[in-house]
Motif scaffolding. Structure first.
Motif, PDB file in Angstrom:
ATOM      1  N   MET A 202      -4.292  11.226 -16.279  1.00 18.24           N
ATOM      2  CA  MET A 202      -4.011  10.776 -18.031  1.00 18.24           C
ATOM      3  C   MET A 202      -4.304   9.833 -18.180  1.00 18.24           C
ATOM      4  O   MET A 202      -4.025   9.488 -19.622  1.00 18.24           O
ATOM      5  CB  MET A 202      -2.436  11.120 -17.753  1.00 18.24           C
ATOM      6  CG  MET A 202      -1.810  12.537 -17.727  1.00 18.24           C
ATOM      7  SD  MET A 202      -0.199  12.942 -18.050  1.00 18.24           S
ATOM      8  CE  MET A 202       0.666  12.388 -16.283  1.00 18.24           C
ATOM      9  N   GLY A 203      -5.045   8.950 -17.501  1.00 16.88           N
ATOM     10  CA  GLY A 203      -5.789   7.673 -18.031  1.00 16.88           C
ATOM     11  C   GLY A 203      -4.977   6.607 -18.169  1.00 16.88           C
ATOM     12  O   GLY A 203      -5.350   5.583 -18.526  1.00 16.88           O
ATOM     13  N   ALA A 204      -3.813   6.638 -17.484  1.00 14.60           N
ATOM     14  CA  ALA A 204      -3.056   5.296 -17.358  1.00 14.60           C
ATOM     15  C   ALA A 204      -3.378   4.556 -15.968  1.00 14.60           C
ATOM     16  O   ALA A 204      -3.244   4.995 -14.913  1.00 14.60           O
ATOM     17  CB  ALA A 204      -1.394   5.744 -17.180  1.00 14.60           C
ATOM     18  N   PRO A 205      -3.780   3.224 -16.151  1.00 14.96           N
ATOM     19  CA  PRO A 205      -3.922   2.424 -14.928  1.00 14.96           C
ATOM     20  C   PRO A 205      -2.641   2.041 -14.161  1.00 14.96           C
ATOM     21  O   PRO A 205      -1.491   1.986 -14.919  1.00 14.96           O
ATOM     22  CB  PRO A 205      -4.722   1.189 -15.538  1.00 14.96           C
ATOM     23  CG  PRO A 205      -4.261   0.923 -16.983  1.00 14.96           C
ATOM     24  CD  PRO A 205      -4.117   2.543 -17.578  1.00 14.96           C
ATOM     25  N   ILE A 206      -2.744   1.688 -12.956  1.00 11.57           N
ATOM     26  CA  ILE A 206      -1.676   1.486 -12.210  1.00 11.57           C
ATOM     27  C   ILE A 206      -1.756   0.149 -11.637  1.00 11.57           C
ATOM     28  O   ILE A 206      -2.553  -0.361 -10.897  1.00 11.57           O
ATOM     29  CB  ILE A 206      -1.319   2.677 -11.181  1.00 11.57           C
ATOM     30  CG1 ILE A 206      -1.303   3.777 -11.634  1.00 11.57           C
ATOM     31  CG2 ILE A 206      -0.352   1.953 -10.086  1.00 11.57           C
ATOM     32  CD1 ILE A 206      -1.066   5.208 -10.597  1.00 11.57           C
ATOM     33  N   PHE A 207      -0.482  -0.670 -11.900  1.00 11.59           N
ATOM     34  CA  PHE A 207      -0.399  -1.652 -11.108  1.00 11.59           C
ATOM     35  C   PHE A 207       0.681  -1.452  -9.633  1.00 11.59           C
ATOM     36  O   PHE A 207       1.849  -1.055 -10.159  1.00 11.59           O
ATOM     37  CB  PHE A 207       0.389  -3.024 -11.962  1.00 11.59           C
ATOM     38  CG  PHE A 207       0.402  -4.107 -11.149  1.00 11.59           C
ATOM     39  CD1 PHE A 207      -0.577  -5.060 -11.077  1.00 11.59           C
ATOM     40  CD2 PHE A 207       1.728  -4.524 -10.322  1.00 11.59           C
ATOM     41  CE1 PHE A 207      -0.715  -6.388 -10.673  1.00 11.59           C
ATOM     42  CE2 PHE A 207       1.705  -6.012  -9.910  1.00 11.59           C
ATOM     43  CZ  PHE A 207       0.408  -6.815  -9.801  1.00 11.59           C
ATOM     44  N   ASN A 208      -0.104  -1.369  -8.504  1.00 13.54           N
ATOM     45  CA  ASN A 208       0.536  -0.768  -7.485  1.00 13.54           C
ATOM     46  C   ASN A 208       1.078  -1.882  -6.451  1.00 13.54           C
ATOM     47  O   ASN A 208       0.532  -2.438  -5.714  1.00 13.54           O
ATOM     48  CB  ASN A 208      -0.367   0.421  -6.732  1.00 13.54           C
ATOM     49  CG  ASN A 208       0.430   0.959  -5.656  1.00 13.54           C
ATOM     50  OD1 ASN A 208       1.375   0.883  -5.286  1.00 13.54           O
ATOM     51  ND2 ASN A 208      -0.558   1.374  -4.827  1.00 13.54           N
ATOM     52  N   TRP A 209       2.519  -1.966  -6.454  1.00 12.85           N
ATOM     53  CA  TRP A 209       2.951  -2.877  -5.253  1.00 12.85           C
ATOM     54  C   TRP A 209       3.072  -1.893  -3.989  1.00 12.85           C
ATOM     55  O   TRP A 209       4.171  -1.243  -3.893  1.00 12.85           O
ATOM     56  CB  TRP A 209       4.644  -3.182  -5.710  1.00 12.85           C
ATOM     57  CG  TRP A 209       5.164  -4.159  -4.983  1.00 12.85           C
ATOM     58  CD1 TRP A 209       4.643  -4.535  -3.567  1.00 12.85           C
ATOM     59  CD2 TRP A 209       6.248  -4.821  -4.846  1.00 12.85           C
ATOM     60  NE1 TRP A 209       5.568  -5.564  -2.825  1.00 12.85           N
ATOM     61  CE2 TRP A 209       6.549  -5.651  -3.792  1.00 12.85           C
ATOM     62  CE3 TRP A 209       7.126  -4.930  -5.968  1.00 12.85           C
ATOM     63  CZ2 TRP A 209       7.513  -6.325  -3.660  1.00 12.85           C
ATOM     64  CZ3 TRP A 209       8.239  -5.614  -5.753  1.00 12.85           C
ATOM     65  CH2 TRP A 209       8.739  -6.672  -4.568  1.00 12.85           C
ATOM     66  N   ASP A 210       1.933  -2.097  -3.353  1.00  8.93           N
ATOM     67  CA  ASP A 210       1.854  -0.859  -2.090  1.00  8.93           C
ATOM     68  C   ASP A 210       2.713  -1.511  -0.737  1.00  8.93           C
ATOM     69  O   ASP A 210       3.078  -2.523  -1.008  1.00  8.93           O
ATOM     70  CB  ASP A 210       0.403  -0.899  -2.085  1.00  8.93           C
ATOM     71  CG  ASP A 210      -0.181   0.486  -1.228  1.00  8.93           C
ATOM     72  OD1 ASP A 210       0.965   1.197  -0.877  1.00  8.93           O
ATOM     73  OD2 ASP A 210      -1.194   0.445  -0.918  1.00  8.93           O
ATOM     74  N   ILE A 211       2.597  -0.572  -0.004  1.00  8.70           N
ATOM     75  CA  ILE A 211       3.198  -1.008   1.354  1.00  8.70           C
ATOM     76  C   ILE A 211       2.042  -0.928   2.613  1.00  8.70           C
ATOM     77  O   ILE A 211       0.955  -0.390   2.237  1.00  8.70           O
ATOM     78  CB  ILE A 211       4.383   0.166   1.843  1.00  8.70           C
ATOM     79  CG1 ILE A 211       3.968   1.484   1.764  1.00  8.70           C
ATOM     80  CG2 ILE A 211       5.573  -0.168   0.733  1.00  8.70           C
ATOM     81  CD1 ILE A 211       4.630   2.525   2.308  1.00  8.70           C
ATOM     82  N   ILE A 212       2.356  -1.390   3.685  1.00 10.14           N
ATOM     83  CA  ILE A 212       1.222  -1.292   4.793  1.00 10.14           C
ATOM     84  C   ILE A 212       1.631  -0.714   5.975  1.00 10.14           C
ATOM     85  O   ILE A 212       0.934  -0.534   6.910  1.00 10.14           O
ATOM     86  CB  ILE A 212       0.926  -2.633   5.165  1.00 10.14           C
ATOM     87  CG1 ILE A 212       1.940  -3.510   5.513  1.00 10.14           C
ATOM     88  CG2 ILE A 212       0.062  -3.304   3.857  1.00 10.14           C
ATOM     89  CD1 ILE A 212       1.395  -4.884   5.951  1.00 10.14           C
TER      90      ILE A 212
END
Length: 283
Positions: A202-212
């Motif tokens: 849908m075109g929304a960029p993501i700021f992703n607090w990811d995990i490892i």
């Protein structure tokens, strides 16, 4: 030509007023991809030589003489048991980190990495005016992490709304994503992560607090994982700790118009592309 065998109904995802989980999306998106691509298939009938059994091995009965021409998955949980999947042609892993874990930590060795395609026809951007800055997507993470994010957004004078996994209808999800400027994602491990890929579509960029890592089964299976296994710089920014959240968020906001998340989906994960990729796995 392929048999699609599943314990699910067909077409549930087309009802945007419904709450739909990932396994149902796998069924419906594959079928739609086959239809758009003009690939002949049967649904819950063994009409052709090759079969995709969209479930775990215990969930569907495949005739013994057809198992060596059957791909099974992705609802497979081989941990803490001796399941190998050797009787089938291949076992689906929805992403590379899952495949690596299967091969390293279980008896499954014949692995096919295959993500289902994303419905770019339903999950598409619109030209409507954005009503607020940030949509928080929250799933299987700690409350103190969510609090850190909301405090950051308040400090940056960012307006926001929040979606918690499982609490929304598809129509609500689409409406909220289309009206935000970007998504702040705080998610646990995802074998594919269909919802965040629909956000990108849908075109929304993501700021992703990811995990490892994947801590749910104790130290024996504390393996590398991610909340966003399909990603490029077009999609947004990934960070892995509070310090990076605080230091990299401003750069993300400053470059918000540079990202092109829908293009990533169109080039890599369309319904048609992934339907054809699955068919090619039988050759």
């Amino acid at each position: 030509m392929i048999n699609v065998i599943t314990g699910s109904k067909k077409g549930v995802s087309l009802d945007l007023s419904a709450k739909v989980d990932g396994p149902q999306k796998v069924v419906d998106n594959l079928i739609k991809g086959l239809e758009i691509s003009g690939i002949e298939f049967s649904f819950n009938e063994f009409s052709f030589e090759n079969t995709i059994a969209l479930s775990g091995p215990a969930g569907i009965s495949v005739p013994a003489h057809m198992k060596n021409k059957t791909i099974v998955g992705p609802q497979v949980w081989p941990y803490n048991n001796n399941y190998s999947g050797d009787e089938f042609l291949k076992v689906i892993a929805p992403s590379q980190w899952v495949a690596d874990s299967f091969i390293r930590d279980t008896n499954i060795k014949k692995v096919l990495v295959w993500p289902v395609g994303i419905d770019t026809y339903i999950f598409n951007p619109t030209e409507e005016e954005k009503e607020y800055d940030c949509l928080i997507y929250f799933k299987r993470r700690e409350g103190h992490e969510l609090e850190h994010v909301t405090n950051l957004l308040k400090a940056k004078n960012q307006t926001y709304k929040m979606l918690s996994y499982g609490s929304y209808k598809q129509s609500e999800f689409i409406d909220l994503v289309r009206k935000c400027k970007y998504v702040f994602m705080i998610d646990g491990s995802e074998s594919q992560g269909i919802a965040y890929l629909e956000i990108l579509s849908m075109g929304a960029p993501i700021f992703n607090w990811d995990i490892i890592d994947f801590p749910y089964l104790g130290e024996k299976y504390n393996i590398y994982c991610t909340s966003a296994p399909y990603w490029s710089d077009e999609c947004g920014v990934k960070v892995y700790n509070k310090e990076d959240v605080d230091t990299k968020f401003d750069d993300f906001l400053d470059n918000i118009n540079w990202f092109n998340p829908r293009n990533y989906i169109l080039e890599n994960l369309t319904l048609e592309r992934q339907a054809k990729e699955l068919i090619n796995a039988f050759t």
